[in-house]
Design a protein around this motif. Structure first.
Motif, mmCIF file in Angstrom:
data_model
loop_
_atom_site.group_PDB
_atom_site.id
_atom_site.type_symbol
_atom_site.label_atom_id
_atom_site.label_comp_id
_atom_site.label_asym_id
_atom_site.label_seq_id
_atom_site.Cartn_x
_atom_site.Cartn_y
_atom_site.Cartn_z
ATOM 1 N N PRO A 216 10.078 -10.173 -7.908
ATOM 2 C CA PRO A 216 9.930 -8.942 -6.946
ATOM 3 C C PRO A 216 10.802 -7.604 -7.540
ATOM 4 N N SER A 217 10.349 -6.530 -6.901
ATOM 5 C CA SER A 217 11.241 -5.371 -7.495
ATOM 6 C C SER A 217 12.374 -5.316 -6.513
ATOM 7 N N VAL A 218 12.227 -6.240 -5.474
ATOM 8 C CA VAL A 218 13.438 -6.015 -4.393
ATOM 9 C C VAL A 218 13.817 -7.409 -4.216
ATOM 10 N N ASN A 219 15.375 -7.897 -4.738
ATOM 11 C CA ASN A 219 15.571 -9.181 -4.448
ATOM 12 C C ASN A 219 16.109 -9.462 -3.293
ATOM 13 N N VAL B 236 10.328 -10.590 2.160
ATOM 14 C CA VAL B 236 9.634 -9.286 1.953
ATOM 15 C C VAL B 236 8.308 -9.336 1.340
ATOM 16 N N PHE B 237 7.954 -10.036 0.430
ATOM 17 C CA PHE B 237 6.587 -10.046 -0.262
ATOM 18 C C PHE B 237 5.698 -11.018 0.074
ATOM 19 N N PRO B 238 4.569 -10.904 0.738
ATOM 20 C CA PRO B 238 3.600 -11.713 1.189
ATOM 21 C C PRO B 238 2.995 -12.563 0.147
ATOM 22 N N VAL B 239 2.999 -13.956 0.090
ATOM 23 C CA VAL B 239 2.475 -14.693 -0.711
ATOM 24 C C VAL B 239 1.087 -15.299 -0.207
ATOM 25 N N VAL B 240 -0.161 -14.817 -0.918
ATOM 26 C CA VAL B 240 -1.486 -15.168 -0.389
ATOM 27 C C VAL B 240 -2.195 -16.319 -1.303
ATOM 28 N N SER B 241 -3.011 -17.060 -0.561
ATOM 29 C CA SER B 241 -3.711 -17.772 -1.861
ATOM 30 C C SER B 241 -4.612 -17.180 -2.726
ATOM 31 N N MET B 242 -4.643 -17.889 -4.000
ATOM 32 C CA MET B 242 -5.651 -17.080 -4.798
ATOM 33 C C MET B 242 -6.955 -17.493 -4.771
ATOM 34 N N SER C 165 0.638 -1.106 0.078
ATOM 35 C CA SER C 165 0.085 0.048 -0.087
ATOM 36 C C SER C 165 0.822 1.378 -0.214
ATOM 37 N N THR C 166 2.069 1.188 0.307
ATOM 38 C CA THR C 166 2.903 2.203 0.164
ATOM 39 C C THR C 166 3.380 2.598 -1.291
ATOM 40 N N GLY C 167 3.173 1.769 -1.925
ATOM 41 C CA GLY C 167 3.661 1.813 -3.325
ATOM 42 C C GLY C 167 5.124 1.783 -3.670
ATOM 43 N N VAL C 168 6.057 1.261 -2.601
ATOM 44 C CA VAL C 168 7.405 1.398 -2.786
ATOM 45 C C VAL C 168 7.886 -0.092 -3.607
ATOM 46 N N VAL D 159 15.130 -14.226 -5.901
ATOM 47 C CA VAL D 159 14.120 -14.176 -5.049
ATOM 48 C C VAL D 159 12.929 -14.213 -6.167
ATOM 49 N N HIS D 160 11.961 -15.201 -6.071
ATOM 50 C CA HIS D 160 10.626 -14.872 -6.914
ATOM 51 C C HIS D 160 9.664 -16.152 -6.535
ATOM 52 N N LEU D 161 8.504 -15.773 -7.056
ATOM 53 C CA LEU D 161 7.420 -17.023 -6.535
ATOM 54 C C LEU D 161 7.164 -17.617 -7.893
ATOM 55 N N HIS D 162 7.259 -18.945 -7.937
ATOM 56 C CA HIS D 162 6.706 -19.760 -9.006
ATOM 57 C C HIS D 162 5.317 -20.206 -8.746
ATOM 58 N N LEU D 163 4.448 -19.780 -9.567
ATOM 59 C CA LEU D 163 3.136 -20.136 -9.555
ATOM 60 C C LEU D 163 2.590 -21.273 -10.671
ATOM 61 N N GLY D 164 2.061 -22.390 -10.135
ATOM 62 C CA GLY D 164 1.653 -23.351 -11.137
ATOM 63 C C GLY D 164 0.328 -23.505 -10.868
#
Length: 277
Positions: free
Chosen positions: A159-162, A166-172, A128-131, A243-248
């Motif tokens: 992610p924009s920051v490696n 830092v980045f929350p992963v949520v259930s789709m 929500s901070t837009g950063v 750092v990344h999320l692999h989504l299958g």
């Protein structure tokens, strides 16, 4: 004279039948050819698994809560988006009738609904901070070489920051936790079985939320944080990639599980986000 007239009328009638046949038969062949798009092998075909969407179709389904049925008809009518002319939403709704009488329709429709109708949120929460931000591209079936040559069965969200954790992963989707723990390829991963049957796979996590196998989750619930785990037989291997999320996304229509391209679903969800901070 009468004999001549009879012969003339006979020839005229035969000519009429020939013209009628010539006008109807190509249309019949075209119709039969279109119906052949739906068969027992349709759901496992590369065309279906790619989940292609034209910009027009993507714009249409953005406003739909349960787009599976629309897409089921849209793909059949557009030859899985290979035809140049788009199929409108009204067309897709009115044309269902020529497909739903086929015996393969039910399982095909269920597969479309499994992929699409449980979707609720983009799998990475919005800052929500837009950063902080993320990006992704259509990398389904791109070549991968770890453990031998293979196709990439998902989409990588970068992610924009490696940085880990830092980045929350949520259930789709809503669903039940079927798998949690270490995989050599996926690192710390979690698998959610959604109500309509698709399996949503979240891999390379840095850490987990307080969640266990068998737990029920709601769409938007925290699953863990994005990381760089995996590509190692030893649990906890890190640093083999950014750092990344692999989504299958996987479906199993006939007891044979296979991946479908998550990229269109992620595009559909990119504005449907859970906020954090």
């Amino acid at each position: 004279m009468r004999t001549f007239l009879r012969l003339f009328l006979r020839d005229l009638f035969l000519l009429f039948l020939l013209v009628l046949f010539a006008s109807i038969w190509p249309a019949h062949l075209r119709y039969e050819g279109e119906l052949s798009r739906l068969s027992e092998k349709t759901v496992s075909s590369p065309e279906f698994r790619r989940q292609s969407l034209s910009p027009e179709a993507a714009e249409t389904i953005a406003a739909l809560k349960n787009p599976g049925e629309y897409l089921a008809v849209y793909w059949l009518e557009s030859d899985f988006n290979m035809e140049t002319s788009p199929v409108s939403f009204d067309d897709a709704s009115s044309l269902r009738g020529r497909w739903d009488k086929l015996p393969e329709w039910s399982s095909y429709l269920n597969a479309c609904r499994a992929v699409w109708d449980d979707l609720a949120y983009f799998p990475v929460a919005r800052d929500s901070t837009g950063v902080l931000s993320v990006s992704f591209e259509d990398s389904w079936m791109f070549e991968r070489t770890y453990q031998g040559e293979r196709g990439h069965e998902g989409t990588d969200i970068m992610p924009s920051v490696n940085k880990n954790g830092v980045f929350p992963v949520v259930s789709m989707t809503d669903g039940v936790v079927e798998e949690k723990g270490w995989l050599e390829l996926g690192g710390y991963r979690i698998g959610i079985r959604a109500p309509k049957g698709a399996y949503f796979y979240y891999a390379h996590l840095d850490s987990y939320a307080q969640i266990e196998v068998g737990d029920e989750v709601k769409a938007g619930d925290l699953l863990g944080f994005m990381g760089d785990t995996g590509y190692g037989t030893e649990e906890g291997t890190r640093g083999k990639f950014p750092v990344h999320l692999h989504l299958g996304i996987y479906i199993c229509p006939d007891e044979e599980e296979f991946s479908v391209n998550p990229y269109p679903a992620l595009c559909y969800l990119k504005e449907k986000t859970v906020s954090f901070r």
